[in-house]
Design an enzyme around this catalytic site. Sequence first.
Site, PDB file in Angstrom:
ATOM      1  N   GLY A  53       0.770  -1.228   0.000  1.00  0.00           N
ATOM      2  CA  GLY A  53       0.000   0.000   0.000  1.00  0.00           C
ATOM      3  C   GLY A  53       0.802   1.279   0.000  1.00  0.00           C
ATOM      4  N   SER A  60      14.640  -8.302  18.628  1.00  0.00           N
ATOM      5  CA  SER A  60      14.455  -6.917  19.070  1.00  0.00           C
ATOM      6  C   SER A  60      13.493  -6.780  20.243  1.00  0.00           C
ATOM      7  CB  SER A  60      13.960  -6.062  17.900  1.00  0.00           C
ATOM      8  OG  SER A  60      12.718  -6.527  17.426  1.00  0.00           O
ATOM      9  N   LYS A  68       9.259   1.022  13.114  1.00  0.00           N
ATOM     10  CA  LYS A  68       8.847   0.858  14.512  1.00  0.00           C
ATOM     11  C   LYS A  68       8.446   2.192  15.130  1.00  0.00           C
ATOM     12  CE  LYS A  68      11.850  -3.158  15.195  1.00  0.00           C
ATOM     13  NZ  LYS A  68      13.036  -3.699  15.884  1.00  0.00           N
ATOM     14  N   GLY A  90       2.650   2.266  -2.582  1.00  0.00           N
ATOM     15  CA  GLY A  90       2.695   2.791  -3.942  1.00  0.00           C
ATOM     16  C   GLY A  90       3.845   2.288  -4.780  1.00  0.00           C
ATOM     17  N   LYS A  91       4.316   1.067  -4.547  1.00  0.00           N
ATOM     18  CA  LYS A  91       5.464   0.556  -5.316  1.00  0.00           C
ATOM     19  C   LYS A  91       5.093   0.346  -6.782  1.00  0.00           C
ATOM     20  CE  LYS A  91       5.935  -3.034  -2.622  1.00  0.00           C
ATOM     21  NZ  LYS A  91       4.910  -2.719  -1.625  1.00  0.00           N
TER      22      LYS A  91
END
Length: 818
Positions: free
Chosen positions: A375, A695, A738, A377-378
């Site tokens: 989503g 992480s 993140k 826009g690639k």
Amino acid sequence: MPGQDRTAHDYSAERTDESEIPQTLPVLPLKDLVAFPFMIAPLFVTRDSSVAAIEDSIDRDRTVLLVAQKSSETEDPAKEDLYEIGTVGVLMRMFKLPDQRIRILVQGLSRARVKACEKRGNFLVAHVEPIEEPEADEDDPEIEALVGEVKEKVKSAGELGRSFSPEVLVVLENLEDPGRLADLVASNLDLDVPDSQSVLNIIQPVKRLARVHQILTNQVELLNVREKITSKAKVEIDKSQREYFLRQQLKAIQTELGETDDLSEEINQYRETAQQIDLSPEARQETLRQIRRLERMPGDSAEAAIVRNYLDWMLSLPWSRSTTDNLDLQKASQILNKEHYDLEEVKTRILEYLAVLKLKQNLKGPILCFVGPPGVGKTSLGRAIATALGRKFARVSLGGVHDEAEIRGHRRTYVGAMPGKIIQALRYAETNNPVFMLDEVDKTGSDSRGDPAAALLEVLDPEQNCFFRDNFLGVPFDLSRVLFIATANLLDTIRPAFRDRMEVLTLPGYTEQEKMRIARRHLVPRQLSAHGLEPKDLSLTDASLKSIIERYTNEAGVRNLEREIASVCRKIARRVAEGEKARYRIAPKDLLDYLGVPRKSKSKLLRHDTIGVATALAWTPTGGEVFFVESIGMKGRGRLIMTGYLGDVMKESAKAAMSYARSYAAQLGIDLSLFAHTDFHIHVPEGAIPKDGPSAGIALAVSLLSTCTKKPVRQDLAMTGEITLRGRILPIGGIKEKVLAAQRSRIRSVIVPRANQPDLRDIPESVRNKIEFLFVEDMDEVVRIAFRENMPKRRTFPALTHDPADAPLAPVPMKSRR
């Protein structure tokens, strides 16, 4: 004879007379064979029950009852599984094989009827009634004619391909008894069990011979039909050869008369087209060779269809056709800015390519790879780049492709063979320098048909793709002028060799302000037009858009945001279509009627400081995510329980956090006896979603320490970072995603490893000014921040030589600045 070694024995000299048939006989069931009187048959005996029956027969008088089974699948047949009439046979020879099987040679004596059966050990014993055949009058003319007719049918069947042994033919020639003739012919016709049994069941010799005559007649008719088919096929082959020579003569006559047929006209058109277009030397040579082949072929043959298909593809490809690039950098920049908001890194890279192309005309096209969550826009960015360059746009979706032939094409071995997706897309683009988008390259797979990613290595290598060879074409095609753009959601599933050939450009998620501008500039006008509405019909206020972003979507891209806007437009379109003429202004309070109940935000799930609950940040292929780590202690034996669909790396982080807590219990104010009598349970909610990665180490440690010390964790604080056994905090990736997730969830403070401080430059300043970044190097700093108090600070790390340069820095709560 009991107890003797019977590896091999010959009983042929010890025949049993037909009049001496006993009333009870051991039964030898036959699966796919019907034994006839006077028939000598070799048999392999493998079943234990059949071996026992043979042993019993040898111990008695070597006679055995040969009965066919009704079903060959029955392994342990009873009386109802056998036919009523069988053949009494005498064992002539037996040989025991090394694999414990027995090979026997038996000769049929006479028919016998089974009256009853009983088990003796593990084999069947039958009470039999021998059947005496009535004698036929050999002088009867009808019988004599029937015998002669059967012999003629046997000869006819032999001439049509039915094989009979020479010994059988000699015996048939001299045999006049109708009963024995019928049995001999039936035993040599390779009939199935029901047909053979139907012959065995007929007692009257003449009737039995008539039945055999009927079967022979059917087989001869079938053999005649096969012979006709074979002869017809041979005639067709001869006819094709004859037509070929006639066609060549006709072609010569038409040439002399100045006339041409359709095939000749088509061939001339192929040759004329090949001369007009600018083919490569290899392509021209192969095209002319295939045209010459087509001239020598019948026009309606399958091979001619394959050659036509090949020539159509070769002559329709853009070997030399290309579009002129738009080298006006200012105009290209305006087009990119009009189509897409932000994405400055990608736009800069495209303008750099145009600038170099302007200075160096023969520049090879770069291989770009757009990586980012769904989503953002690639794919649409690829179309905008094509528009800015003034090139055609071609797109191939590689999601779920498993066959290497989809990339390299199919070999010309069948009529439906096709080139691969690369060549097909270039044909439809009609230029050899389009912007070519390889969508979803991270979702290709491999199986027995090959690996598409391996086939793409040649396509995406600027040093090799100028000689790309499709299996269908068989000649090189130059792909060096194509601007390849690949898209992916994550890089982990892409092979290293494949990834190394591409220049990776990361498209992170959008901030709230960026989504507002994108919605106002692109999404709302596009949805109004798509639903037949005018700007005067519908007005979405900024407050409404902000409410949709905050309360109805929680994503890195804008795909769901556009869906929600489309949902509002559909409801307004219905009202307008029903005749309600009005200007609709959508305020935040109206969204409940249009979009329903808002989705629950994670920022509202934790309202106050809680013991044992820490807020963590994670990176996912769809953007950043906020999740909670919960832990509790309960009476037990010091076990660590982990739930929530955790991966191996995350489980190891939890164990490292537990080891750290136990190792530094005294400094952290924890009673060591607590670990010996308490079980700790760590759970990460949303257990149906897999979670992994290092992480979350800080959050796991803080949750455990909170449970041990009974101190609540700050609810407005999120954290990310990997923890070591000695309490050091290591850097992690995905900082921007993140932080954007924390900002979407209204989190005010974020703990970040100090080594990741340079990564904050990628975060928009509008986001940095809203979040307090707390940089840490060890767990002492994390504990003081998370529990809002000063904990005892360790001066050294156990088992390590202290170096003043490695001393942990004091926590510096601050607003992030460049």
